[in-house]
Design an enzyme around this catalytic site. Structure first.
Site, PDB file in Angstrom:
ATOM      1  N   ASP A  64      10.003  14.082 -38.514  1.00 23.32           N
ATOM      2  CA  ASP A  64      10.812  14.660 -39.592  1.00 23.32           C
ATOM      3  C   ASP A  64      11.339  13.629 -40.587  1.00 23.32           C
ATOM      4  OD1 ASP A  64      10.540  17.173 -38.588  1.00 23.32           O
ATOM      5  OD2 ASP A  64      12.602  17.380 -37.862  1.00 23.32           O
ATOM      6  N   LYS A 100      19.185  19.087 -43.043  1.00 22.80           N
ATOM      7  CA  LYS A 100      18.236  20.123 -43.494  1.00 22.80           C
ATOM      8  C   LYS A 100      18.370  21.335 -42.601  1.00 22.80           C
ATOM      9  CE  LYS A 100      15.333  19.461 -39.766  1.00 22.80           C
ATOM     10  NZ  LYS A 100      14.995  20.407 -38.713  1.00 22.80           N
ATOM     11  N   GLY A 150      19.270  19.932 -34.426  1.00 21.09           N
ATOM     12  CA  GLY A 150      18.145  20.587 -35.105  1.00 21.09           C
ATOM     13  C   GLY A 150      18.274  20.584 -36.614  1.00 21.09           C
TER      14      GLY A 150
HETATM   15  O1  C5P Z   1       8.462  12.940 -33.854  1.00 17.87           O
HETATM   16  P1  C5P Z   1       9.710  12.962 -33.063  1.00 17.87           P
HETATM   17  O2  C5P Z   1      10.027  11.640 -32.417  1.00 17.87           O
HETATM   18  O3  C5P Z   1      10.891  13.511 -33.789  1.00 17.87           O
HETATM   19  O4  C5P Z   1       9.447  13.963 -31.872  1.00 17.87           O
HETATM   20  C1  C5P Z   1      10.260  14.010 -30.730  1.00 17.87           C
HETATM   21  C2  C5P Z   1       9.490  14.770 -29.652  1.00 17.87           C
HETATM   22  O5  C5P Z   1       9.364  16.143 -30.016  1.00 17.87           O
HETATM   23  C3  C5P Z   1       8.075  14.295 -29.427  1.00 17.87           C
HETATM   24  O6  C5P Z   1       8.016  13.256 -28.510  1.00 17.87           O
HETATM   25  C4  C5P Z   1       7.404  15.545 -28.901  1.00 17.87           C
HETATM   26  O7  C5P Z   1       7.748  15.737 -27.550  1.00 17.87           O
HETATM   27  C5  C5P Z   1       8.088  16.643 -29.680  1.00 17.87           C
HETATM   28  N1  C5P Z   1       7.365  17.047 -30.895  1.00 17.87           N
HETATM   29  C6  C5P Z   1       6.190  17.769 -30.777  1.00 17.87           C
HETATM   30  N2  C5P Z   1       5.531  18.179 -31.895  1.00 17.87           N
HETATM   31  C7  C5P Z   1       6.015  17.884 -33.126  1.00 17.87           C
HETATM   32  C8  C5P Z   1       7.203  17.150 -33.273  1.00 17.87           C
HETATM   33  C9  C5P Z   1       7.860  16.750 -32.129  1.00 17.87           C
HETATM   34  O8  C5P Z   1       5.737  18.055 -29.659  1.00 17.87           O
HETATM   35  N3  C5P Z   1       5.353  18.318 -34.193  1.00 17.87           N
END
Ligand code: C5P
Length: 290
Positions: A135, A10, A97
């Protein structure tokens, strides 16, 4: 039965961070656009346990891998103790990303549900996906979406007609950016950390009704601030792409991939050639129709 699945990626047409929450995550609004550049995965019922193999030497195949965690989570929720063999052919860059790992996890949930004759309803798959990564739920659906919350609330959108026939050029610089690092360092940029809500809805309405040029003025990514501060090269990429005919140039997600939108595929390929003659071809680049 052996299932072969494509795991796409994406780009974020806008990523507007609205503030830090008490749970440490960041509240956001983002428009996610599917991109048909894919990893490849195979799934089969075999052996007595979960076995994951992967083509990429830097990717672990144990519980550090999102695919392994997705499969473990699915098998536990569905109360299945049979063996499963999964292979991941990694074509997309890591920490780019563009959601490669999140898509791999989402494809794993959907494929295992198919392999075992749908023991879990789609809401349960969505909940398991959200618990594993912000995501991941988006990739359970093959559609553009507005996602909110920490990214796990998905509102599906019609395909944007003004993007029809246009093409993406994507460039990964050869180094990744860690998502937790990006969010932590956003604290140094208070304006970007506390974006005004409503920008994503505005962009969606322009993408649905307006001209790409008007919409282009609204594309934005809060996470560019820490990324550009550490890697000024990424800002140079965008300037060069805009000077050379890109209709839009933006960093995707937490980086490090930059994407550009071109008038059509030949224009994206021309942009790619110019980009490589300027910056070299040590990273990863791709062109694809939207
Ligand atoms: O949700 P995910 O495991 O992909 O997120 C990885 C890290 O990115 C989280 O531990 C957090 O530090 C940060 N994050 C965040 N806010 C979000 C998504 C991710 O702070 N909305």
């Amino acid at each position: 039965m052996r299932l072969e699945k494509k795991s796409p990626c994406k780009v974020n047409l806008i990523l507007n961070i609205l503030g830090k929450r008490a749970d440490g995550f960041h509240e956001l609004e983002t428009v996610m656009q599917p991109v048909n550049l894919c990893d490849e995965m195979t799934f089969e019922r075999a052996g007595a346990s979960l076995q994951l193999t992967c083509s990429h030497p830097e990717l672990p195949c144990d519980s550090k891998n999102l695919v392994h965690r997705a499969a473990t989570s699915f098998l536990a929720a569905a109360k299945i103790s049979d063996g499963v063999k999964i292979h991941l052919q990694k074509n997309l860059p890591l920490a780019g990303g563009i959601g490669g790992g999140s898509a791999n996890a989402a494809v794993t949930f959907a494929a295992l549900n198919e392999l075992f004759s749908a023991p879990l309803p789609s809401e349960k798959l969505h909940a398991l996906a959200a618990a594993l990564g912000s995501d991941i739920p988006f990739f359970l659906y093959d559609r553009p979406a507005l996602t909110t919350g920490r990214g796990e609330k998905v509102e599906l959108l019609e395909k944007f007609s003004i993007l029809r026939g246009k093409a993406f050029f994507l460039a990964h610089p050869g180094f990744g950016i860690s998502t937790p690092w990006s969010y932590q360092n956003l604290a140094r940029f208070p304006k970007e950390l506390n974006g005004k809500p409503g920008r994503a809805e505005k962009l969606i309405s322009l993408l649905q009704t307006g001209y790409l040029k008007t919409a282009a003025a609204e594309i934005y990514n809060s996470l560019e601030a820490p990324a550009f501060d550490k890697f000024p090269l990424l800002e140079l990429y965008q300037e060069f792409l805009r000077e050379n005919g890109a209709l839009v140039a933006l960093m995707s997600g937490s980086g490090s991939t930059t994407f550009a939108i071109a008038e059509n595929l030949p224009a994206a390929e021309k942009l790619s050639e110019k980009f490589k003659s300027q910056f070299g071809d040590h990273g990863w680049t791709a062109t694809v129709e939207i």
